[in-house]
Design a protein around this motif. Structure first.
Motif, PDB file in Angstrom:
ATOM      1  N   UNK A  50     -81.992  58.788  32.866  1.00 40.02           N
ATOM      2  CA  UNK A  50     -82.517  57.727  32.003  1.00 40.02           C
ATOM      3  C   UNK A  50     -84.030  57.600  32.155  1.00 40.02           C
ATOM      4  N   UNK A  51     -84.530  57.725  33.387  1.00 38.85           N
ATOM      5  CA  UNK A  51     -85.977  57.655  33.614  1.00 38.85           C
ATOM      6  C   UNK A  51     -86.704  58.767  32.866  1.00 38.85           C
ATOM      7  N   UNK A  52     -86.136  59.971  32.897  1.00 41.29           N
ATOM      8  CA  UNK A  52     -86.734  61.104  32.192  1.00 41.29           C
ATOM      9  C   UNK A  52     -86.729  60.857  30.690  1.00 41.29           C
ATOM     10  N   UNK A  53     -85.598  60.390  30.178  1.00 41.55           N
ATOM     11  CA  UNK A  53     -85.500  60.108  28.741  1.00 41.55           C
ATOM     12  C   UNK A  53     -86.471  59.008  28.343  1.00 41.55           C
ATOM     13  N   UNK A  54     -86.595  57.980  29.169  1.00 39.28           N
ATOM     14  CA  UNK A  54     -87.520  56.889  28.873  1.00 39.28           C
ATOM     15  C   UNK A  54     -88.960  57.382  28.853  1.00 39.28           C
ATOM     16  N   UNK A  55     -89.310  58.250  29.775  1.00 38.72           N
ATOM     17  CA  UNK A  55     -90.672  58.795  29.803  1.00 38.72           C
ATOM     18  C   UNK A  55     -90.950  59.587  28.530  1.00 38.72           C
ATOM     19  N   UNK A  56     -89.971  60.374  28.079  1.00 43.97           N
ATOM     20  CA  UNK A  56     -90.149  61.141  26.843  1.00 43.97           C
ATOM     21  C   UNK A  56     -90.297  60.206  25.648  1.00 43.97           C
ATOM     22  N   UNK A  60     -93.495  59.707  23.104  1.00 43.22           N
ATOM     23  CA  UNK A  60     -93.338  59.817  21.641  1.00 43.22           C
ATOM     24  C   UNK A  60     -93.866  58.564  20.954  1.00 43.22           C
ATOM     25  N   UNK A  61     -93.603  57.399  21.512  1.00 37.37           N
ATOM     26  CA  UNK A  61     -94.112  56.151  20.932  1.00 37.37           C
ATOM     27  C   UNK A  61     -95.641  56.161  20.941  1.00 37.37           C
ATOM     28  N   UNK A  62     -96.234  56.634  22.018  1.00 34.34           N
ATOM     29  CA  UNK A  62     -97.691  56.709  22.086  1.00 34.34           C
ATOM     30  C   UNK A  62     -98.248  57.668  21.027  1.00 34.34           C
ATOM     31  N   UNK A  63     -97.558  58.795  20.812  1.00 34.85           N
ATOM     32  CA  UNK A  63     -97.980  59.730  19.762  1.00 34.85           C
ATOM     33  C   UNK A  63     -97.896  59.069  18.390  1.00 34.85           C
ATOM     34  N   UNK A  64     -96.807  58.360  18.138  1.00 31.82           N
ATOM     35  CA  UNK A  64     -96.635  57.693  16.844  1.00 31.82           C
ATOM     36  C   UNK A  64     -97.664  56.592  16.639  1.00 31.82           C
ATOM     37  N   UNK A  65     -97.981  55.858  17.693  1.00 33.14           N
ATOM     38  CA  UNK A  65     -99.006  54.815  17.596  1.00 33.14           C
ATOM     39  C   UNK A  65    -100.356  55.420  17.241  1.00 33.14           C
ATOM     40  N   UNK A  66    -100.698  56.523  17.885  1.00 36.01           N
ATOM     41  CA  UNK A  66    -101.975  57.185  17.601  1.00 36.01           C
ATOM     42  C   UNK A  66    -102.000  57.683  16.158  1.00 36.01           C
ATOM     43  N   UNK A  67    -100.902  58.264  15.690  1.00 37.63           N
ATOM     44  CA  UNK A  67    -100.814  58.741  14.315  1.00 37.63           C
ATOM     45  C   UNK A  67    -100.933  57.575  13.336  1.00 37.63           C
ATOM     46  N   UNK A  68    -100.264  56.479  13.648  1.00 35.18           N
ATOM     47  CA  UNK A  68    -100.333  55.290  12.794  1.00 35.18           C
ATOM     48  C   UNK A  68    -101.767  54.772  12.713  1.00 35.18           C
ATOM     49  N   UNK A  69    -102.450  54.689  13.839  1.00 34.45           N
ATOM     50  CA  UNK A  69    -103.834  54.212  13.860  1.00 34.45           C
ATOM     51  C   UNK A  69    -104.734  55.112  13.013  1.00 34.45           C
TER      52      UNK A  69
END
Length: 88
Positions: A50-56, A60-69
């Motif tokens: 679960x920790x590994x999945x959460x890190x991934x 991904x959320x950080x990538x999407x936030x950057x793309x959104x910005x």
């Protein structure tokens, strides 16, 4: 055929548990058809997965936030460009 590792070759670890936790783990192990050791190992492995999945997911959320910005900035620039060309 899968060979099992002899128990004597496993790492051993002493663990102190808060009062009542041992009984709770014993109940969970029984309901899952496992020994207490197998129950603890299964739960530790699940937590690590679960920790590994959460890190991934976090990455991904950080990538999407950057793309959104970036897209938002592009849109704001386009709106500014269009608004400058509108008749006043």
């Amino acid at each position: 055929m899968v060979e099992e590792t002899p128990v004597r070759e496993y790492d051993k670890f002493m663990l102190r548990m808060p009062e009542g936790m041992r009984d709770r783990i014993a109940r969970e192990a029984k309901s899952n058809g496992r020994s207490m050791n197998a129950e603890l190992i299964a739960r530790i492995e699940k937590t690590l997965e679960d920790d590994t999945a959460l890190a991934k997911l976090t990455d991904r959320v950080e990538e999407l936030e950057a793309d959104f910005e970036k897209r938002l900035q592009d849109l704001e620039q386009a709106m500014h460009y269009v608004s400058k060309r509108l008749p006043t």
